[in-house]
Structure formats: C-alpha cells, structure tokens
Design a protein around this motif. Sequence first.
Motif, PDB file in Angstrom:
ATOM      1  N   THR A  70       0.855  -1.180   0.000  1.00  0.00           N
ATOM      2  CA  THR A  70       0.000   0.000   0.000  1.00  0.00           C
ATOM      3  C   THR A  70       0.892   1.233   0.000  1.00  0.00           C
ATOM      4  N   PRO A  71       0.466   2.297  -0.674  1.00  0.00           N
ATOM      5  CA  PRO A  71       1.304   3.498  -0.737  1.00  0.00           C
ATOM      6  C   PRO A  71       1.499   4.101   0.660  1.00  0.00           C
ATOM      7  N   THR A  72       2.685   4.557   0.902  1.00  0.00           N
ATOM      8  CA  THR A  72       2.978   5.256   2.159  1.00  0.00           C
ATOM      9  C   THR A  72       3.401   6.673   1.823  1.00  0.00           C
ATOM     10  N   GLY A  73       3.121   7.563   2.682  1.00  0.00           N
ATOM     11  CA  GLY A  73       3.490   8.959   2.440  1.00  0.00           C
ATOM     12  C   GLY A  73       2.490   9.636   1.535  1.00  0.00           C
ATOM     13  N   LEU A  74       2.911  10.745   0.984  1.00  0.00           N
ATOM     14  CA  LEU A  74       2.026  11.543   0.146  1.00  0.00           C
ATOM     15  C   LEU A  74       1.938  10.960  -1.261  1.00  0.00           C
TER      16      LEU A  74
END
Length: 138
Positions: free
Chosen positions: A125-129
């Motif tokens: 899953t994407p992390t950060g912005l």
Amino acid sequence: MTEIPSVLVGTVYEAAVARSDRYCECDLDESGNCGLAEVDKPRWHKSGKRCRERGEYRAPLLVAPRDPEVSDREAITLPLDEVIVLCRACYIRRRKKTDQERAARREAALLAEENTLFNTSDLLTPTGLTGPEQREAA
C-alpha cells in the motif's frame, strides 16, 4: 505405384511405407490423427475412420512422428514403431490441428492466474504523500 527415392532406401521411411502397404495410416480412432470433423469424414476418409489414401508421384506419402508434439528435428531419430505414414492432406490437417492446440495451450497459460505479471495481493500500500497530495503541499 511410385518408387521410393534411392536416397531413402534402407531408411525408416522405406520400412514405414512398406509396413503401411503404401497407404496413409491416419486413423481417427488413434492418437495423432488428422482431426477431421464429422462433416468432412465422408469426403476425405472414404472408408470410415481410416484414410487409406495412396501416395502418388506428385504427392508422396510422408512419415511423421506418432506424437504430433515431437519436433521435426527430433523426428529424424525416431525408430519405426514411433512413426506413422500420412498422405499430404492428413499431414497438413494434423499439423494445423497441432498448431491450433499448441496456441490454445499457450494462450491459456498466459491467462492463467498463476502466470500474471503482478499479483495484486503482494503490492504494498502506498505510504506517504501521493502525487496529487505532493502537488498541493508544494
């Protein structure tokens, strides 16, 4: 009746053609047949399930592996009991049928779930912005 070319005398070709009594050995009950449809059988396999076509000067009989998946390169090393005599029409139909089956297997393998390029459950899953959030922050 055509004579066997002198370069093929004493070979598996000569022995196979002699075994078949100079007739095509394509039999729709055996594996490695030409795969005629029910509609075409009376037209090509006039005697029922066996072709019985004779070789002619312009269209000699061909010797092919019983297993259509065997490559031509490997076929030249096969013994007599692993080859079949085919007329040109049965040989072409059989080759076309084998090519279609091979293509269908390849396509099925490509579409199979275990061969997908990316397994979505393994993706992080994407992390950060994310991209839009980074633009807004800038």
